[in-house]
Design an enzyme around this catalytic site. Structure first.
Site, PDB file in Angstrom:
ATOM      1  N   CYS A   2     148.766  -6.776 -21.816  1.00 16.38           N
ATOM      2  CA  CYS A   2     148.714  -6.592 -23.264  1.00 16.38           C
ATOM      3  C   CYS A   2     149.220  -7.848 -23.971  1.00 16.38           C
ATOM      4  CB  CYS A   2     149.595  -5.406 -23.674  1.00 16.38           C
ATOM      5  SG  CYS A   2     149.283  -3.917 -22.704  1.00 16.38           S
ATOM      6  N   SER A  52     144.095  -1.338 -21.584  1.00 15.40           N
ATOM      7  CA  SER A  52     144.399  -0.198 -20.720  1.00 15.40           C
ATOM      8  C   SER A  52     143.974  -0.485 -19.279  1.00 15.40           C
ATOM      9  CB  SER A  52     143.675   1.053 -21.226  1.00 15.40           C
ATOM     10  OG  SER A  52     144.029   1.328 -22.559  1.00 15.40           O
ATOM     11  N   GLY A  77     152.089  -6.682 -18.896  1.00 15.81           N
ATOM     12  CA  GLY A  77     152.076  -6.932 -17.467  1.00 15.81           C
ATOM     13  C   GLY A  77     151.874  -5.672 -16.662  1.00 15.81           C
ATOM     14  N   SER A 365     143.095 -13.572  -8.171  1.00 19.09           N
ATOM     15  CA  SER A 365     142.860 -15.015  -8.139  1.00 19.09           C
ATOM     16  C   SER A 365     143.841 -15.689  -7.180  1.00 19.09           C
ATOM     17  CB  SER A 365     143.005 -15.585  -9.558  1.00 19.09           C
ATOM     18  OG  SER A 365     142.565 -16.913  -9.627  1.00 19.09           O
ATOM     19  N   GLY A 366     143.467 -16.873  -6.677  1.00 15.01           N
ATOM     20  CA  GLY A 366     144.209 -17.499  -5.583  1.00 15.01           C
ATOM     21  C   GLY A 366     145.290 -18.484  -5.972  1.00 15.01           C
TER      22      GLY A 366
END
Length: 644
Positions: A2, A52, A77, A365-366
């Protein structure tokens, strides 16, 4: 995931301007298009824009109060271990009205106080207000995955996920912080935890602010520094392999918890391939994967991403960009970021996020693997250059070898005398050195004074590891400084499209463990013969030829990831800047940087920039073009965000 905004008055009741607050909160609508909430409690006003992800029901709308209305919280988070924590709290008698992770923090706080944050696994920036005790806490996650900016003025502290909301609600004067310009040119973002705005700072990762009555206190609650000492006991390669697999599997599993569709970036490199492989083993349905590249030959990794996509039968999509797409997007993304872009691949990441939003809302993601496993081989192998330089007269080198080595050392690091490890590191790590900054920036900016502040930043982290190896100091500095710029650009580029990026390699448990692994398992010489063959070479010629960066990670996933992916040379995310600014976009660069408004700012050395733009080096040197690209970003930022 958010956007949050809040203000706390330390001495009395706030005069809440609800209309202004709502407008400032809505400036982050892109971060949270699904819902909005605001609450006021005497000296506190909290607001959140909601994306959401967990518990899509309206009951999880924020701000959320405790059952007795004594605690109120806003969160940006995810708390990945919230289900386990919730179960423990239920056993202690706590009641829950929602299925959200946010309510777990409330009841955890009621049971354990603010120390409950030490139990959290996740990425978070949140604020909690205790009405009974009249105390507030503003908290940022351990590694700074989630942004949190604040401004302290008189008796008030205003904070938000993005600078624009603080600027508007506080009506801050847009005064440019010139220290940030110098830091940006050297390290790609303001590393002093400041911002491009003089009055706005970034909260240190792994810390929180306590606000109670007239007292305001900054508290550090986490640091991985003690884990380096564990390297003294070598537990063997097999142990480290098994533990890396265990922690990464746990980390990826946690980041697959979602009530909305999710997938993965798949670049064709090691890190994203490992994440995709783990996801594929954990899922019944095909993993949705995405890769992006440019139409110019040599500027995409589609063939390598396809190898992994085919192996794990993912639902794979390729996205192709052109230079025209790129330039037209830069300015828009700068406005989202409230800062110049740091690296050219932020634009492709944003455009890819726009595309994948059609299919998913959460993407893994890496980022973060290179910092903890020694993936930037040419940099992380450089302590070997420094060690040989300091020991050149120990008798291991003939006179001709000494002469050759010193010549190569000077060619790489310059003729300037380097006095210690810190000197060597700053020289190596600075993307734009002081000489180039002097030729590109105005002498009205006191570059020497800023340079000292920037050096002291690294010196502080080096001194924290006094007595440890140079390798460890360097990796610690990367985790404390470099990673923040990287995480910020991932957050901005994805959240601008209402996509939540999750980063399994930035799980604090994995970071702590990685710092306990001896360096020899991260940067491994291929053989004693190779080490000897590299006797006179610099790190950039050694890396990935005579040694293997990220060895322990690659070894851990042999069999799961094809060797042609694991052991090919690191490519990064190439963007053809030199082709563009040495060719069709050179006139665009001149239009931006040599304009009347740019000349009058007192920021640029216009004559120096003009020489750079007319230099033939532009068309064949990515590094040369990159500095011009950064200046263009800086000027676009000032023009669009600072000019009134």
């Amino acid at each position: 995931m958010c956007g949050i905004l809040g203000r706390i008055n330390r001495v009395g009741k706030n005069n809440h301007n609800i209309e202004r607050f709502n407008y400032a909160l809505d400036l982050m609508e892109h971060r949270g298009p699904d819902d909005k909430g605001v609450s006021t409690e005497n000296n506190v006003i909290f607001g959140q824009r909601r994306l959401s992800i967990i518990d899509l029901d309206q009951r999880s709308k924020q701000p959320i109060y405790s059952n007795d209305k004594s605690i109120v919280i806003i969160l940006n988070g995810e708390i990945y271990n919230y289900l386990e924590l919730k179960e423990q709290l239920i056993h202690k008698g706590y009641k829950f009205r929602t299925e959200s992770d946010t309510e777990v923090i409330i009841n955890g706080y009621l049971e354990y106080g603010i120390d409950f944050i030490e139990k959290l696994i996740g990425m978070f920036a949140f604020a909690i207000h205790d009405l009974n005790k009249n105390v507030s806490y503003i908290v940022r996650d351990r590694l700074g995955i989630k942004p949190l900016y604040y401004r302290i003025k008189d008796n008030e502290i205003t904070f938000a996920s993005e600078i624009k909301s603080v600027l508007h609600y506080d009506d801050v004067s847009k005064e440019l912080n010139t220290d940030a310009i110098s830091s940006y040119m050297s390290f790609r973002y303001p590393i002093l935890l400041d911002s491009f705005y003089k009055e706005i700072n970034s909260l240190t990762p792994g810390s929180y602010i306590t606000v109670q009555n007239d007292n305001l206190k900054f508290v550090k609650y986490w640091d991985p520094i003690s884990n380096f000492k564990l390297q003294e006991e070598d537990l063997g390669e097999e142990f480290y392999i098994n533990k890396v697999r265990e922690l990464l599997k746990s980390s990826v599993r946690y980041r697959m918890i979602s009530d909305v569709p999710f997938g993965a970036f798949l670049s064709g490199g090691v890190d994203s391939s490992v994440i995709t492989a783990i996801m594929a083993q954990e899922m019944k349905d095909p993993v949705k994967t995405f890769t992006i590249g440019f139409e110019e030959q040599g500027y995409n990794e589609f063939e390598y991403a396809k190898i992994v996509a085919d192996k794990y039968k993912t639902e794979h999509r390729e996205i192709i960009l052109s230079g025209e797409n790129y330039i037209s997007t830069m300015e828009n993304l700068i406005n989202y970021k409230d800062a110049p872009l740091s690296v050219p691949n932020e634009v492709p990441l944003y455009l890819m996020s726009c595309e994948l939003k059609k299919y998913i809302t959460v993407v893994l993601s890496g980022e973060g693997a290179d910092e903890i496993f020694g993936g930037y081989g040419r940099i992380f192998r450089s302590p070997h250059d420094w060690k040989r330089f300091t020991e050149i007269n120990n008798g291991d080198y003939s006179e001709s070898e000494k002469s050759q080595f010193l010549k190569l050392f000077a060619l790489k690091y310059g003729e300037k005398t380097l006095t210690d490890e810190l000197d060597h590191f700053v020289r190596l790590y600075s993307y734009t050195n002081l000489e180039d900054k002097t030729s590109l920036l105005s002498n009205e900016i006191n570059l020497n004074a800023v340079e000292e502040k920037l050096r002291n930043k690294f010196n502080f982290h080096f001194e924290e590891l006094l007595g440890e190896s140079y390798y460890n100091k360097m990796m610690y500095a990367f985790e404390k400084v470099h990673i923040l710029g990287l995480l910020h650009r991932v957050d901005t580029s994805t959240m601008a499209t209402a996509v939540e990026a999750r980063v399994p390699f930035v799980d604090h448990r994995l970071v702590e463990f990685a710092f306990s692994i001896p360096v020899k398992y991260k940067l491994k010489w291929n053989s004693d013969r190779d080490k000897f063959a590299a006797k006179l070479l610099m790190s950039d010629k050694i890396s990935e030829v005579y040694d293997t960066p990220k060895y322990i990670l690659k070894k851990s996933y042999e069999g799961m990831i094809p060797d042609e992916i694991l052991y090919r040379k690191k490519m990064g995310f190439p963007v053809p800047l030199n082709n563009w600014f040495g060719g069709e976009f050179n006139s665009y660069a001149k239009e931006v940087l040599l304009s009347k408004s740019a000349r009058e700012r007192g920021i640029y050395n216009t004559s120096g920039i003009e020489k750079w733009l007319n230099d033939e080096t532009m068309s064949n040197s990515h590094s040369f073009a990159m500095k011009i690209w950064m200046l263009i970003n800086l000027e676009l930022f000032i023009k669009n965000k600072m000019d009134i």
